[in-house]
Design an enzyme around this catalytic site. Structure first.
Site, PDB file in Angstrom:
ATOM      1  N   ARG A 182      60.811  98.233  26.568  1.00 52.77           N
ATOM      2  CA  ARG A 182      59.392  97.983  26.882  1.00 52.77           C
ATOM      3  C   ARG A 182      58.576  97.652  25.640  1.00 52.77           C
ATOM      4  NH1 ARG A 182      60.115 102.402  30.536  1.00 52.77           N
ATOM      5  NH2 ARG A 182      60.555 101.559  32.591  1.00 52.77           N
ATOM      6  N   LYS A 230      51.150  85.367  23.426  1.00 52.09           N
ATOM      7  CA  LYS A 230      51.927  84.753  24.513  1.00 52.09           C
ATOM      8  C   LYS A 230      53.322  84.459  23.987  1.00 52.09           C
ATOM      9  CE  LYS A 230      48.505  82.141  27.158  1.00 52.09           C
ATOM     10  NZ  LYS A 230      48.124  80.759  27.527  1.00 52.09           N
ATOM     11  N   GLU A 282      45.989  71.018  16.406  1.00 52.99           N
ATOM     12  CA  GLU A 282      45.433  72.271  16.942  1.00 52.99           C
ATOM     13  C   GLU A 282      44.280  72.775  16.054  1.00 52.99           C
ATOM     14  OE1 GLU A 282      46.196  73.541  19.855  1.00 52.99           O
ATOM     15  OE2 GLU A 282      48.191  72.743  20.323  1.00 52.99           O
ATOM     16  N   LYS A 327      41.080  81.762  16.842  1.00 45.53           N
ATOM     17  CA  LYS A 327      41.924  82.029  18.015  1.00 45.53           C
ATOM     18  C   LYS A 327      41.862  83.512  18.391  1.00 45.53           C
ATOM     19  CE  LYS A 327      46.231  81.351  20.437  1.00 45.53           C
ATOM     20  NZ  LYS A 327      47.520  80.704  20.565  1.00 45.53           N
ATOM     21  N   GLU A 387      43.691  85.610  29.949  1.00 47.03           N
ATOM     22  CA  GLU A 387      43.214  84.351  30.511  1.00 47.03           C
ATOM     23  C   GLU A 387      42.654  84.528  31.915  1.00 47.03           C
ATOM     24  OE1 GLU A 387      45.548  80.898  28.588  1.00 47.03           O
ATOM     25  OE2 GLU A 387      45.933  80.755  30.732  1.00 47.03           O
ATOM     26  N   ARG A 398      39.484  82.272  27.403  1.00 46.24           N
ATOM     27  CA  ARG A 398      40.661  81.780  26.672  1.00 46.24           C
ATOM     28  C   ARG A 398      40.945  80.308  26.996  1.00 46.24           C
ATOM     29  NH1 ARG A 398      46.111  85.182  24.978  1.00 46.24           N
ATOM     30  NH2 ARG A 398      47.139  83.441  23.971  1.00 46.24           N
ATOM     31  N   ASN A 453      42.482  75.452  25.569  1.00 49.62           N
ATOM     32  CA  ASN A 453      43.153  74.361  26.276  1.00 49.62           C
ATOM     33  C   ASN A 453      42.476  73.015  26.119  1.00 49.62           C
ATOM     34  OD1 ASN A 453      45.528  75.226  27.576  1.00 49.62           O
ATOM     35  ND2 ASN A 453      44.266  76.529  28.877  1.00 49.62           N
ATOM     36  N   HIS A 492      44.380  69.818  26.329  1.00 49.03           N
ATOM     37  CA  HIS A 492      45.711  70.146  26.831  1.00 49.03           C
ATOM     38  C   HIS A 492      45.957  69.717  28.274  1.00 49.03           C
ATOM     39  CE1 HIS A 492      45.916  72.298  23.095  1.00 49.03           C
ATOM     40  NE2 HIS A 492      47.095  72.806  23.351  1.00 49.03           N
ATOM     41  N   HIS A 517      49.117  67.726  28.362  1.00 46.37           N
ATOM     42  CA  HIS A 517      50.321  68.121  29.112  1.00 46.37           C
ATOM     43  C   HIS A 517      50.754  67.012  30.072  1.00 46.37           C
ATOM     44  CE1 HIS A 517      49.448  72.675  28.428  1.00 46.37           C
ATOM     45  NE2 HIS A 517      50.217  72.171  27.484  1.00 46.37           N
ATOM     46  N   HIS A 528      53.993  67.546  21.243  1.00 47.15           N
ATOM     47  CA  HIS A 528      52.798  68.205  21.757  1.00 47.15           C
ATOM     48  C   HIS A 528      51.537  67.846  20.946  1.00 47.15           C
ATOM     49  CE1 HIS A 528      50.529  71.415  23.664  1.00 47.15           C
ATOM     50  NE2 HIS A 528      50.200  71.884  22.465  1.00 47.15           N
TER      51      HIS A 528
HETATM   52  N1  LIG Z   1      53.150  81.198  22.401  1.00 52.70           N
HETATM   53  C1  LIG Z   1      52.137  80.391  22.198  1.00 52.70           C
HETATM   54  O1  LIG Z   1      50.962  80.772  22.264  1.00 52.70           O
HETATM   55  C2  LIG Z   1      52.395  78.962  21.835  1.00 52.70           C
HETATM   56  C3  LIG Z   1      51.348  78.130  21.434  1.00 52.70           C
HETATM   57  C4  LIG Z   1      51.649  76.831  21.065  1.00 52.70           C
HETATM   58  C5  LIG Z   1      52.959  76.369  21.118  1.00 52.70           C
HETATM   59  N2  LIG Z   1      53.945  77.207  21.530  1.00 52.70           N
HETATM   60  C6  LIG Z   1      55.350  76.764  21.571  1.00 52.70           C
HETATM   61  O2  LIG Z   1      55.755  76.445  20.249  1.00 52.70           O
HETATM   62  C7  LIG Z   1      56.818  75.505  20.311  1.00 52.70           C
HETATM   63  C8  LIG Z   1      56.582  74.430  19.274  1.00 52.70           C
HETATM   64  O3  LIG Z   1      56.538  75.025  18.010  1.00 52.70           O
HETATM   65  P1  LIG Z   1      56.862  74.196  16.680  1.00 52.70           P
HETATM   66  O4  LIG Z   1      56.094  72.931  16.672  1.00 52.70           O
HETATM   67  O5  LIG Z   1      56.719  75.115  15.534  1.00 52.70           O
HETATM   68  O6  LIG Z   1      58.368  73.719  16.940  1.00 52.70           O
HETATM   69  P2  LIG Z   1      59.805  74.173  16.406  1.00 52.70           P
HETATM   70  O7  LIG Z   1      59.994  75.627  16.446  1.00 52.70           O
HETATM   71  O8  LIG Z   1      60.765  73.349  17.174  1.00 52.70           O
HETATM   72  O9  LIG Z   1      59.793  73.687  14.883  1.00 52.70           O
HETATM   73  C9  LIG Z   1      59.606  72.311  14.594  1.00 52.70           C
HETATM   74  C10 LIG Z   1      60.618  71.829  13.562  1.00 52.70           C
HETATM   75  O10 LIG Z   1      60.268  72.351  12.281  1.00 52.70           O
HETATM   76  C11 LIG Z   1      61.430  72.863  11.627  1.00 52.70           C
HETATM   77  N3  LIG Z   1      60.958  73.887  10.699  1.00 52.70           N
HETATM   78  C12 LIG Z   1      60.452  75.102  10.978  1.00 52.70           C
HETATM   79  N4  LIG Z   1      60.001  75.684   9.865  1.00 52.70           N
HETATM   80  C13 LIG Z   1      60.253  74.836   8.848  1.00 52.70           C
HETATM   81  C14 LIG Z   1      59.999  74.851   7.455  1.00 52.70           C
HETATM   82  N5  LIG Z   1      59.358  75.868   6.887  1.00 52.70           N
HETATM   83  N6  LIG Z   1      60.407  73.800   6.711  1.00 52.70           N
HETATM   84  C15 LIG Z   1      61.026  72.735   7.283  1.00 52.70           C
HETATM   85  N7  LIG Z   1      61.267  72.631   8.590  1.00 52.70           N
HETATM   86  C16 LIG Z   1      60.887  73.678   9.368  1.00 52.70           C
HETATM   87  C17 LIG Z   1      62.287  73.358  12.752  1.00 52.70           C
HETATM   88  O11 LIG Z   1      63.650  73.423  12.351  1.00 52.70           O
HETATM   89  C18 LIG Z   1      62.059  72.283  13.812  1.00 52.70           C
HETATM   90  O12 LIG Z   1      62.891  71.182  13.595  1.00 52.70           O
HETATM   91  C19 LIG Z   1      56.861  74.990  21.740  1.00 52.70           C
HETATM   92  O13 LIG Z   1      57.966  75.539  22.411  1.00 52.70           O
HETATM   93  C20 LIG Z   1      55.564  75.499  22.364  1.00 52.70           C
HETATM   94  O14 LIG Z   1      55.700  75.742  23.739  1.00 52.70           O
HETATM   95  C21 LIG Z   1      53.700  78.488  21.867  1.00 52.70           C
END
Ligand SMILES: NC(=O)c1ccc[n+]([C@@H]2O[C@H](COP(=O)([O-])OP(=O)(O)OC[C@H]3O[C@@H](n4cnc5c(N)ncnc54)[C@H](O)[C@@H]3O)[C@@H](O)[C@H]2O)c1
Length: 346
Positions: free
Chosen positions: A104, A126, A168, A210, A220, A225, A229, A232, A236, A248
């Site tokens: 948990r 999230k 963002e 944020k 939300e 919150r 978006n 978005h 999306h 994205h």
């Molecule tokens: N939970 C939330 O509130 C929330 C909000 C926005 C997005 N997301 C999620 O986040 C994801 C996208 O995240 P992202 O854009 O970070 O993608 P990702 O995790 O795929 O990373 C993007 C790329 O960057 C590379 N990378 C990471 N750190 C690095 C570094 N320091 N140096 C060089 N390369 C590096 C990774 O290997 C990958 O190829 C999606 O799945 C999305 O749904 C979640």
């Protein structure tokens, strides 16, 4: 180094910007530590359990969550122990979910290594994994006890990944934070060359913006919150229309242009908001229209995906519209009206 802390419902969230991960790890005493990190990073952490994982959307899979839970169980982790998630948003989403369900919930520390992770995915509690080809179907709201933005990770991050995160950051500037908008307007050279003072400033302001919103409406449910978006709903739809081939950050850039135009046409925003939105996105080399996305977008799929938007209530979609730079308003937009406007943008 900068610190922030916020109480979100029942959890206290500490944010540290600018500390090295090695220093943070050596400050934890008397508890077990698991470091789950993206295989693509060069990292050699000292911890009781060290687990490199794949990153990218494929890592957001329930089977990876179960593998992780099994490793924690076998290593005898309990609720007081620490899981340190190190990687981009995909790794944080998967590890965050596993940490929230293991006994948990144990102590989760998010160490985002992409700009998008530092300003968005790592903040707000999230998490989730994809299911049956649909994003984030399984997940929880679970606040990390600490968010550590180690700016050293930005050194290896490609410029295109920086731009995706900047979409963002610009979003926060347009709907929540005029000071951030103004800062972005005059520091583009420092930001695009990842100058540490400038990066620390925009990351600090984004996290603060944020968390201020999340604190008021963690789940939300209060129509607050929703401001996160902005861009978005259309973004999306664009992602869906491209079969999720368009990143994205690029999709929401076009989404912000489109949604600010809708806000203006419906009479909710001051004159000039659309121009100011376009100007800043352009300054950072972000796309402004679908024909600049480098991948075909099916208008039909994009528009029909809007009908499945999670924010639809009856025949209306609640959307956050910028009223002027740094301010916003939630508006219930009839679905037909929205689809009409969106088809003009695509
Ligand atoms: N939970 C939330 O509130 C929330 C909000 C926005 C997005 N997301 C999620 O986040 C994801 C996208 O995240 P992202 O854009 O970070 O993608 P990702 O995790 O795929 O990373 C993007 C790329 O960057 C590379 N990378 C990471 N750190 C690095 C570094 N320091 N140096 C060089 N390369 C590096 C990774 O290997 C990958 O190829 C999606 O799945 C999305 O749904 C979640």
């Amino acid at each position: 180094m900068r610190n922030l802390s916020e109480n979100i419902c029942c959890s206290s969230v500490n944010v540290i910007i600018g500390e090295r991960i090695e220093d943070f790890l050596s400050s934890i005493h008397g508890k077990k530590i698991a470091v789950i990190y993206s295989k693509n990073l060069r990292l050699n952490p000292k911890a009781d359990l060290v687990l490199p994982v794949e990153d990218g959307e494929e890592t957001k899979d329930i089977n990876n969550v179960l593998v992780l839970v099994k490793k924690l169980f076998e290593a005898g982790f309990d609720r007081g122990d620490y899981v340190i998630a190190v990687g981009g948003g995909t790794v944080l989403d998967m590890v965050g979910f596993a940490s929230s369900i293991y006994m948990r919930g144990l102590n989760l520390v998010n160490v985002p290594t992409t700009l998008l992770g530092m300003v968005d995915a790592g903040i707000g509690g999230k998490n989730g994994v994809n299911f049956s080809g649909i994003k984030n179907v399984l997940g929880t709201f679970y606040q990390p006890s600490t968010i550590l933005a180690d700016l050293g990770f930005l050194e290896t991050l490609p410029k295109e990944e920086i731009r995706k995160g900047l979409a963002e950051v610009i979003k926060y500037g347009i709907v929540l934070d005029k000071e951030l908008y103004d800062y972005l307007s005059i520091h583009e050279n420092e930001i695009l060359s990842k100058e540490p003072v400038a990066m620390e400033e925009i990351i600090y302001k984004s996290i603060k913006d944020k968390l201020t919103i999340v604190k008021q409406d963690e789940r939300e449910t209060k129509g607050i919150r929703i401001v996160l978006n902005f861009g978005h709903t259309v973004g999306h739809a664009i992602e869906a229309g491209s079969g999720f081939k368009i990143p994205h950050g690029h999709a929401i850039s076009v989404g912000m242009v489109c949604e600010s135009k809708i806000a203006e046409e419906m009479g909710y925003s001051e004159e000039g908001v659309v121009e100011d939105t376009i100007w800043l996105l352009q300054l950072y080399g972000l796309p402004l229209s679908v024909d600049r996305l480098g991948f075909p977008v099916s208008k039909e799929i994009a528009i029909s995906s809007i009908q499945h938007d999670k924010k639809i209530r009856g025949s209306k979609v609640m959307m956050p519209f910028p009223t002027r730079i740094g301010e916003w308003k939630a508006v219930d937009v009839p679905l037909d009206t929205l689809m009409g406007f969106v088809s003009q943008c695509l």
